[in-house]
Design an enzyme around this catalytic site. Structure first.
Site, PDB file in Angstrom:
ATOM      1  N   CYS A  93      75.107 -16.207  73.495  1.00  0.00           N
ATOM      2  CA  CYS A  93      73.854 -15.716  72.921  1.00  0.00           C
ATOM      3  C   CYS A  93      73.118 -14.959  74.004  1.00  0.00           C
ATOM      4  O   CYS A  93      73.083 -15.399  75.161  1.00  0.00           O
ATOM      5  CB  CYS A  93      73.012 -16.882  72.410  1.00  0.00           C
ATOM      6  SG  CYS A  93      71.375 -16.382  71.844  1.00  0.00           S
ATOM      7  N   THR A  94      72.524 -13.832  73.610  1.00  0.00           N
ATOM      8  CA  THR A  94      71.842 -12.969  74.571  1.00  0.00           C
ATOM      9  C   THR A  94      70.776 -13.684  75.392  1.00  0.00           C
ATOM     10  O   THR A  94      70.523 -13.329  76.538  1.00  0.00           O
ATOM     11  CB  THR A  94      71.149 -11.818  73.814  1.00  0.00           C
ATOM     12  OG1 THR A  94      70.392 -12.390  72.728  1.00  0.00           O
ATOM     13  CG2 THR A  94      72.145 -10.823  73.284  1.00  0.00           C
ATOM     14  N   HIS A  95      70.122 -14.687  74.793  1.00  0.00           N
ATOM     15  CA  HIS A  95      68.974 -15.324  75.442  1.00  0.00           C
ATOM     16  C   HIS A  95      69.348 -16.415  76.453  1.00  0.00           C
ATOM     17  O   HIS A  95      68.559 -16.760  77.322  1.00  0.00           O
ATOM     18  CB  HIS A  95      68.072 -15.976  74.400  1.00  0.00           C
ATOM     19  CG  HIS A  95      67.307 -15.009  73.560  1.00  0.00           C
ATOM     20  ND1 HIS A  95      67.915 -14.005  72.842  1.00  0.00           N
ATOM     21  CD2 HIS A  95      65.973 -14.901  73.321  1.00  0.00           C
ATOM     22  CE1 HIS A  95      66.996 -13.321  72.198  1.00  0.00           C
ATOM     23  NE2 HIS A  95      65.811 -13.844  72.467  1.00  0.00           N
ATOM     24  N   CYS A 124      74.160  -8.139  70.419  1.00  0.00           N
ATOM     25  CA  CYS A 124      73.762  -9.385  69.763  1.00  0.00           C
ATOM     26  C   CYS A 124      75.000 -10.147  69.276  1.00  0.00           C
ATOM     27  O   CYS A 124      75.820  -9.594  68.532  1.00  0.00           O
ATOM     28  CB  CYS A 124      72.874  -9.017  68.579  1.00  0.00           C
ATOM     29  SG  CYS A 124      72.333 -10.398  67.582  1.00  0.00           S
ATOM     30  N   ASN A 125      75.134 -11.406  69.685  1.00  0.00           N
ATOM     31  CA  ASN A 125      76.281 -12.214  69.244  1.00  0.00           C
ATOM     32  C   ASN A 125      76.273 -12.428  67.737  1.00  0.00           C
ATOM     33  O   ASN A 125      77.305 -12.372  67.083  1.00  0.00           O
ATOM     34  CB  ASN A 125      76.248 -13.581  69.932  1.00  0.00           C
ATOM     35  CG  ASN A 125      76.889 -13.540  71.288  1.00  0.00           C
ATOM     36  OD1 ASN A 125      78.086 -13.703  71.417  1.00  0.00           O
ATOM     37  ND2 ASN A 125      76.083 -13.286  72.315  1.00  0.00           N
ATOM     38  N   TYR A 137      67.765 -13.120  64.167  1.00  0.00           N
ATOM     39  CA  TYR A 137      68.841 -12.990  63.201  1.00  0.00           C
ATOM     40  C   TYR A 137      69.616 -14.308  63.045  1.00  0.00           C
ATOM     41  O   TYR A 137      70.284 -14.527  62.046  1.00  0.00           O
ATOM     42  CB  TYR A 137      69.851 -11.931  63.668  1.00  0.00           C
ATOM     43  CG  TYR A 137      69.477 -10.489  63.409  1.00  0.00           C
ATOM     44  CD1 TYR A 137      68.178 -10.095  63.092  1.00  0.00           C
ATOM     45  CD2 TYR A 137      70.452  -9.502  63.491  1.00  0.00           C
ATOM     46  CE1 TYR A 137      67.870  -8.761  62.885  1.00  0.00           C
ATOM     47  CE2 TYR A 137      70.155  -8.162  63.273  1.00  0.00           C
ATOM     48  CZ  TYR A 137      68.864  -7.797  62.977  1.00  0.00           C
ATOM     49  OH  TYR A 137      68.569  -6.468  62.759  1.00  0.00           O
ATOM     50  N   GLY A 138      69.542 -15.146  64.086  1.00  0.00           N
ATOM     51  CA  GLY A 138      70.437 -16.299  64.215  1.00  0.00           C
ATOM     52  C   GLY A 138      70.461 -17.263  63.051  1.00  0.00           C
ATOM     53  O   GLY A 138      71.446 -17.961  62.836  1.00  0.00           O
ATOM     54  N   ASP A 177      70.264  -4.841  69.568  1.00  0.00           N
ATOM     55  CA  ASP A 177      70.075  -6.296  69.498  1.00  0.00           C
ATOM     56  C   ASP A 177      68.994  -6.592  68.464  1.00  0.00           C
ATOM     57  O   ASP A 177      68.190  -5.722  68.120  1.00  0.00           O
ATOM     58  CB  ASP A 177      69.658  -6.864  70.860  1.00  0.00           C
ATOM     59  CG  ASP A 177      69.551  -8.388  70.807  1.00  0.00           C
ATOM     60  OD1 ASP A 177      70.514  -9.041  70.368  1.00  0.00           O
ATOM     61  OD2 ASP A 177      68.491  -8.936  71.170  1.00  0.00           O
ATOM     62  N   SER A 178      68.971  -7.847  68.014  1.00  0.00           N
ATOM     63  CA  SER A 178      67.941  -8.256  67.064  1.00  0.00           C
ATOM     64  C   SER A 178      66.546  -8.181  67.697  1.00  0.00           C
ATOM     65  O   SER A 178      65.559  -8.090  66.984  1.00  0.00           O
ATOM     66  CB  SER A 178      68.224  -9.688  66.602  1.00  0.00           C
ATOM     67  OG  SER A 178      68.342 -10.533  67.733  1.00  0.00           O
ATOM     68  N   GLU A 210      62.000 -16.955  73.939  1.00  0.00           N
ATOM     69  CA  GLU A 210      61.052 -15.956  73.411  1.00  0.00           C
ATOM     70  C   GLU A 210      59.611 -16.356  73.708  1.00  0.00           C
ATOM     71  O   GLU A 210      58.750 -15.515  73.877  1.00  0.00           O
ATOM     72  CB  GLU A 210      61.236 -15.796  71.903  1.00  0.00           C
ATOM     73  CG  GLU A 210      62.597 -15.267  71.536  1.00  0.00           C
ATOM     74  CD  GLU A 210      62.585 -13.834  71.018  1.00  0.00           C
ATOM     75  OE1 GLU A 210      61.634 -13.474  70.323  1.00  0.00           O
ATOM     76  OE2 GLU A 210      63.543 -13.096  71.315  1.00  0.00           O
TER      77      GLU A 210
END
Ligand code: DGL
Length: 273
Positions: free
Chosen positions: A192-194, A73-74, A42-43, A10-11, A158
Site C-alpha cells: 500500500c502506498t501509505h 495505487c495498489n 479507494y481501499g 493514485d487515489s 492521512e
C-alpha cells in the site's frame, strides 16, 4: 517544449511515495501526477467503483498526452488494471500503456524469502482481490502467501498520526495477526502506498529477523527496465525534467498534506473530472 509526461496515478497522496523513487531513478523524464483526493480512499470501495474512477483518471492523463501511465495505487492495480489493459486500452489507443505496482513486486518477492512464506499487508480491496496471491503464484509457485488487511493504517497516515503513540495499537494488532498465520513468515510486503510512512513502527513490532519490503524502489527499477525493453514507448516520453501535480480536490489541502510523502514544496493544480 512539447510535453508527453509519464502519468502517475493514485487515489490520493500516497502514490507520491512511489513517484519519489521513480523520479530518483529516472529524473530526466517529465511526470504528471494525478491524485483523486476527492474520491479517496479507494481501499474500501467496490470493484466497479474503483474501476470506473481509475479509468476516468487514466483517460484524463491520456488527454494530457501521457503515453505511459503508472497506477501507483495498489488498490487500483488490484481491481482496475487488468480490465483497463484488456478491455479498454484496445479501444482507446492500443499504442498507449498502463502499468501497475503488483506485477513488479510479485516478480521479486520470492528472491527475499528463504522459508517460502511471505506476508502481504494491504487495504481490504487489495487483499480481497487476491491479486497478489495470483501474481505471486505465477512467478513463484512454491511460495505460500499470507495476507492481512489493515484498514486503519491509511487513515493513520492521512491524519498525520503515523508517528504517534496511538498508531502503536493498530500497527501491533495487524502485525500480530499476520505473524500468527505462520511462524515461518520471513518477508513482509508493504502493499500500500501509505505504509512506508509506518515503517519505523512496523519494524518495532516485527523485529529484526523479518525482511520488510516497500515498493517504491522495486517499481522504479522495474520501470527503468521496462523502458529499456520498450524503446517504442520510451521514445514517446518527453525528457525535460518537469513535475506537475494534479488533484481532484482542494489544492491547498494537497499542498499542505503532500509534503509528508514528497518532502518538497508542491504547487498542485485542480482538475474537475
Ligand atoms: N493508494 C491506496 C493503495 O495503495 C491506499 C489509499 C486508498 O485506500 O485509497 O492501496
Amino acid at each position: 517544449m512539447s510535453s508527453a509526461p509519464i502519468g502517475i496515478f493514485d487515489s490520493g497522496y500516497g502514490g507520491l511515495t512511489v513517484m519519489k523513487d521513480i523520479v530518483n531513478e529516472l529524473p530526466q523524464y517529465d511526470y504528471l501526477y494525478l491524485g483523486d483526493n476527492a474520491r479517496s480512499p479507494y481501499g474500501t470501495r467496490s470493484f466497479e467503483t474503483i474501476y470506473h474512477y481509475t479509468l476516468e483518471c487514466v483517460k484524463y492523463l491520456f488527454s494530457q498526452n501521457s503515453h505511459l501511465v503508472i497506477l501507483a495505487c495498489n488498490t487500483a492495480s488490484a481491481k482496475a488494471l487488468r480490465s483497463i489493459q484488456q478491455k479498454d486500452l484496445p479501444n482507446i489507443d492500443p499504442e498507449r500503456r498502463v502499468l501497475g505496482v503488483i506485477r513488479p513486486t510479485a516478480e521479486i518477492i520470492g528472491i527475499h524469502s528463504k522459508t517460502g512464506h511471505v506476508g502481504i499487508l494491504g487495504t481490504s480491496g487489495t487483499v480481497n482481490s487476491e491479486s497478489y496471491v495470483m501474481e505471486i503464484k505465477q512467478q513463484f509457485p512454491e511460495l505460500t502467501v499470507h495476507q492481512e488487511a489493515c484498514p486503519m493504517w491509511v487513515p493513520l497516515v492521512e491524519n498525520q498520526e503515523y508517528d504517534s503513540d496511538g498508531a502503536d495499537y493498530f500497527v501491533k494488532q495487524h502485525i500480530d495477526s499476520i505473524l500468527s498465520k505462520s511462524n515461518k513468515i520471513d518477508t513482509l510486503l508493504l502493499a500500500c502506498t501509505h505504509y512506508p510512512l509506518l515503517m519505523d513502527k512496523i519494524r518495532q513490532f516485527v523485529g529484526d529477523e523479518i525482511t520488510i519490503l516497500s515498493q517504491g524502489e522495486i517499481v522504479a527499477k522495474s520501470l527503468a527496465n521496462y523502458l529499456k525493453r520498450h524503446p517504442e514507448i520510451e521514445q514517446k516520453c518527453s525528457q525535460n525534467g518537469t513535475r506537475r501535480f494534479l488533484t481532484t480536490d482542494s489544492t491547498d489541502d494537497f499542498n499542505a498534506h503532500a509534503n509528508v510523502f514528497w518532502n518538497k514544496e508542491i504547487n498542485s493544480e485542480f482538475i474537475d473530472l
